[in-house]
Design a protein around this motif. Structure first.
Motif, PDB file in Angstrom:
ATOM      1  N   TRP A  82       8.584   4.015   8.087  1.00 24.55           N
ATOM      2  CA  TRP A  82       7.948   4.926   6.970  1.00 24.55           C
ATOM      3  C   TRP A  82       8.223   4.249   6.429  1.00 24.55           C
ATOM      4  CZ3 TRP A  82      10.100   7.554  10.879  1.00 24.55           C
ATOM      5  CH2 TRP A  82       9.295   8.629  11.197  1.00 24.55           C
ATOM      6  N   TRP A  83       7.029   3.197   4.908  1.00 14.68           N
ATOM      7  CA  TRP A  83       6.319   1.886   3.866  1.00 14.68           C
ATOM      8  C   TRP A  83       5.550   3.549   3.352  1.00 14.68           C
ATOM      9  CZ3 TRP A  83      10.492  -0.507   2.313  1.00 14.68           C
ATOM     10  CH2 TRP A  83      11.221  -2.033   3.110  1.00 14.68           C
ATOM     11  N   HIS A  84       5.819   3.711   2.209  1.00 10.80           N
ATOM     12  CA  HIS A  84       4.470   4.710   1.060  1.00 10.80           C
ATOM     13  C   HIS A  84       4.739   5.363   2.217  1.00 10.80           C
ATOM     14  CE1 HIS A  84       3.663   5.257  -2.310  1.00 10.80           C
ATOM     15  NE2 HIS A  84       2.306   5.514  -2.023  1.00 10.80           N
ATOM     16  N   GLY A  85       5.021   6.411   2.890  1.00 11.66           N
ATOM     17  CA  GLY A  85       4.989   7.408   3.526  1.00 11.66           C
ATOM     18  C   GLY A  85       4.306   7.113   5.093  1.00 11.66           C
ATOM     19  N   LYS A  86       3.948   5.711   4.836  1.00 16.85           N
ATOM     20  CA  LYS A  86       2.999   5.532   6.729  1.00 16.85           C
ATOM     21  C   LYS A  86       4.027   4.929   7.960  1.00 16.85           C
ATOM     22  CE  LYS A  86      -1.058   2.897   7.924  1.00 16.85           C
ATOM     23  NZ  LYS A  86      -1.746   2.112   7.463  1.00 16.85           N
ATOM     24  N   PRO A  87       3.541   5.257   8.680  1.00 15.07           N
ATOM     25  CA  PRO A  87       4.324   5.612   9.762  1.00 15.07           C
ATOM     26  C   PRO A  87       4.518   3.573  10.494  1.00 15.07           C
ATOM     27  CG  PRO A  87       3.443   7.000  10.093  1.00 15.07           C
ATOM     28  CD  PRO A  87       2.814   6.333   9.610  1.00 15.07           C
ATOM     29  N   VAL A 107       1.459  -6.244   6.851  1.00 15.39           N
ATOM     30  CA  VAL A 107       0.429  -5.079   5.256  1.00 15.39           C
ATOM     31  C   VAL A 107      -0.369  -4.774   5.948  1.00 15.39           C
ATOM     32  CG1 VAL A 107      -1.444  -6.502   4.443  1.00 15.39           C
ATOM     33  CG2 VAL A 107       0.545  -7.851   4.363  1.00 15.39           C
ATOM     34  N   GLU A 108      -1.159  -4.836   7.021  1.00 14.94           N
ATOM     35  CA  GLU A 108      -2.102  -3.637   7.517  1.00 14.94           C
ATOM     36  C   GLU A 108      -1.484  -2.799   7.550  1.00 14.94           C
ATOM     37  OE1 GLU A 108      -5.792  -3.076  10.981  1.00 14.94           O
ATOM     38  OE2 GLU A 108      -4.268  -4.986  11.095  1.00 14.94           O
ATOM     39  N   ARG A 109      -0.198  -2.064   8.587  1.00 16.25           N
ATOM     40  CA  ARG A 109       0.319  -0.894   8.689  1.00 16.25           C
ATOM     41  C   ARG A 109       0.946  -0.456   7.105  1.00 16.25           C
ATOM     42  NH1 ARG A 109       2.899  -3.744  14.575  1.00 16.25           N
ATOM     43  NH2 ARG A 109       0.994  -4.037  15.172  1.00 16.25           N
ATOM     44  N   ARG A 110       1.404  -0.863   6.442  1.00 15.15           N
ATOM     45  CA  ARG A 110       1.848  -0.764   5.522  1.00 15.15           C
ATOM     46  C   ARG A 110       1.682   0.096   4.512  1.00 15.15           C
ATOM     47  NH1 ARG A 110       4.105  -0.802  -0.087  1.00 15.15           N
ATOM     48  NH2 ARG A 110       6.531  -1.146   0.236  1.00 15.15           N
ATOM     49  N   GLY A 111       1.828   1.779   4.172  1.00  9.06           N
ATOM     50  CA  GLY A 111       1.213   2.100   3.508  1.00  9.06           C
ATOM     51  C   GLY A 111       1.685   1.506   1.837  1.00  9.06           C
ATOM     52  N   TYR A 112       0.657   2.168   0.931  1.00  5.68           N
ATOM     53  CA  TYR A 112       0.456   1.680  -0.715  1.00  5.68           C
ATOM     54  C   TYR A 112      -0.180   3.125  -1.388  1.00  5.68           C
ATOM     55  CZ  TYR A 112       0.176  -2.643   2.442  1.00  5.68           C
ATOM     56  OH  TYR A 112       0.478  -3.391   2.626  1.00  5.68           O
ATOM     57  N   PRO A 113       0.182   3.272  -2.511  1.00  5.52           N
ATOM     58  CA  PRO A 113      -0.475   4.249  -3.943  1.00  5.52           C
ATOM     59  C   PRO A 113      -1.788   4.206  -3.474  1.00  5.52           C
ATOM     60  CG  PRO A 113       1.595   2.524  -4.796  1.00  5.52           C
ATOM     61  CD  PRO A 113       0.418   1.557  -3.413  1.00  5.52           C
ATOM     62  N   SER A 173      -6.564  -1.774  -1.355  1.00  4.19           N
ATOM     63  CA  SER A 173      -7.469  -0.469  -2.044  1.00  4.19           C
ATOM     64  C   SER A 173      -7.287   1.304  -1.221  1.00  4.19           C
ATOM     65  CB  SER A 173      -9.232  -0.771  -2.437  1.00  4.19           C
ATOM     66  OG  SER A 173      -9.374   0.175  -2.601  1.00  4.19           O
ATOM     67  N   GLY A 174      -7.745   2.272  -1.738  1.00  3.49           N
ATOM     68  CA  GLY A 174      -7.661   3.135  -1.279  1.00  3.49           C
ATOM     69  C   GLY A 174      -6.453   3.738  -0.485  1.00  3.49           C
ATOM     70  N   GLY A 175      -4.990   3.174  -0.630  1.00  2.00           N
ATOM     71  CA  GLY A 175      -3.267   3.693   0.025  1.00  2.00           C
ATOM     72  C   GLY A 175      -3.804   2.258   1.200  1.00  2.00           C
ATOM     73  N   ALA A 176      -5.040   1.525   1.360  1.00  2.00           N
ATOM     74  CA  ALA A 176      -4.619   0.078   2.476  1.00  2.00           C
ATOM     75  C   ALA A 176      -4.535  -0.963   2.482  1.00  2.00           C
ATOM     76  CB  ALA A 176      -5.338   0.593   3.384  1.00  2.00           C
ATOM     77  N   GLY A 177      -3.784  -1.653   3.374  1.00  2.00           N
ATOM     78  CA  GLY A 177      -3.668  -3.026   2.690  1.00  2.00           C
ATOM     79  C   GLY A 177      -4.690  -4.371   4.154  1.00  2.00           C
TER      80      GLY A 177
END
Length: 385
Positions: free
Chosen positions: A67-72, A285-291, A319-323
């Motif tokens: 998990w990165w920022h809550g995204k698996p 970058v696409e698979r990671r979570g972000y604020p 943007s919107g938690g995506a990268g």
């Protein structure tokens, strides 16, 4: 020397090399080790380097979810890296790690991690220090005094609960926006949940795995999605305080248990460091979570001597938690310049100022604050592999 998949016929040699590298495996554990290794052989996840018929080195790829920022996302966990004592210092490890990275990419993994026995070998393969397994030692009595709030249904669990444990982890790490923790697959969890010397309890939104370690208690895993379950599970562990003086537990850096304690002053924490590598810039970058509240763009220039597809200038958009990462040509705006080691550390939340002062980042500083914000993390793992 050639590198090929290890087969069941090589297991005796693999075990011998493992023992020469990490110490003896007790006789009672050898059959369990063999059974755990067989699926990895069948899936092409165990690599060996051979000098004729002689096994010289091995590596293993464990299939994890991280998990990165809550995204698996899938993670290639590199383990069992061994080199025969008589062949060390001859470049064997470097060749093996290059093949291991290539195999991880072939499995579709965009990121990889390992616990290093030595830093230089793995750093030369693009891995960089990122996080740690945090082992805290607490008085058992302090846990016993954590009062449960409400009624939490706890039951003993076993191999048949592997799927439920994976589900709990997915929900809990997602809700906590956790970065770094991993989960074994269901098959491996079923093996771990069958260990006779462990005590295992499951709640609707949490679980604990613990055991006696001499006169004290060792908590391998304790994960809870709610305050009520955290209180119930830690209090359960603390109930052994009539016999155990201390509890050593793998926890998050800001684990709620540290705020549930009635008293808190001096803490004994051991950090077991792990290293991390981005294998595929665009996919990672696409698979990671972000604020979700942060939006912006940055340009970075990356160099990766093992993975040519990662080398070049990239536009990173959030943007919107995506990268997303888009390759750019040679002309245009400049930004931060990083080796793949530096990008991997940045991805794991290491601040830009640290990377610059540590020689892992150079170039223009215009995007540093944005990069710090989107990649902010306190990476940790509960599991050692």
């Amino acid at each position: 020397m050639d590198i090929r998949d290890v087969t069941s016929d090589d297991l005796d040699a693999v075990l011998d090399l493992r023992q020469r590298s990490f110490g003896l495996v007790p006789a009672a554990e050898r059959e369990r080790w063999r059974q755990a290794a067989l699926p990895a052989l069948a899936e092409g996840r165990y690599l060996g380097m051979f000098d004729g018929p002689r096994l010289v080195a091995t590596s293993r790829l464990r299939p994890f979810t991280q998990w990165w920022h809550g995204k698996p996302q899938p993670l290639a966990g590199v383990a069992a890296v061994t080199v025969s004592p008589e062949d060390r210092g001859k470049g064997v490890g470097g060749r093996l790690m290059q093949a291991t990275v290539e195999r991880a990419v072939a499995f579709g993994d965009a990121v990889s991690a390992l616990y290093p026995a030595t830093t230089p070998l793995y750093r030369s393969a693009g891995y960089e220090h990122a996080g740690a397994q945090h082992r805290v030692t607490l008085p058992a009595e302090a846990l016993r005094t954590i009062p449960p709030s409400g009624r939490v249904e706890l039951r003993r669990m076993g191999p048949g609960d592997a799927a439920e444990v994976v589900s709990v982890l997915r929900r809990a790490h997602g809700a906590a926006r956790a970065s770094g923790p991993v989960s074994w697959d269901e098959r491996t969890w079923a093996l771990w949940l069958g260990r006779e010397d462990d005590f295992l309890y499951l709640a609707p939104d949490g679980y604990v795995v613990y055991r006696w370690a001499g006169p004290d208690i060792e908590v391998d895993n304790l994960v809870a999605e709610s305050e009520e379950t955290a209180r119930a599970l830690w209090s359960l562990v603390g109930s052994a305080s009539s016999m155990a003086e201390h509890v050593t537990a793998n926890v998050a850096p800001d684990d709620p248990v540290l705020w549930l304690l009635r008293e808190r002053s001096t803490e004994h924490i051991k950090q077991v460091r792990w290293m991390f590598r981005v294998l595929d810039v665009a996919a990672a970058v696409e698979r990671r979570g972000y604020p979700a509240a942060v939006a912006g763009e940055a340009v970075v220039e990356v160099t990766d001597r093992l993975r040519a597809g990662n080398t070049g200038r990239w536009r990173l958009e959030f943007s919107g938690g995506a990268g997303a990462a888009t390759p750019l040509g040679d002309s245009g705006e400049s930004g931060a310049v990083l080796s793949i080691n530096g990008l991997s550390a940045l991805y794991a939340g290491i601040p830009a100022a640290t990377l610059r002062r540590g020689g892992l980042m150079s170039g223009h500083e215009r995007y540093d604050e944005l990069l710090d914000t989107v990649f902010a993390a306190k990476p940790y793992m509960l599991d050692y592999f």
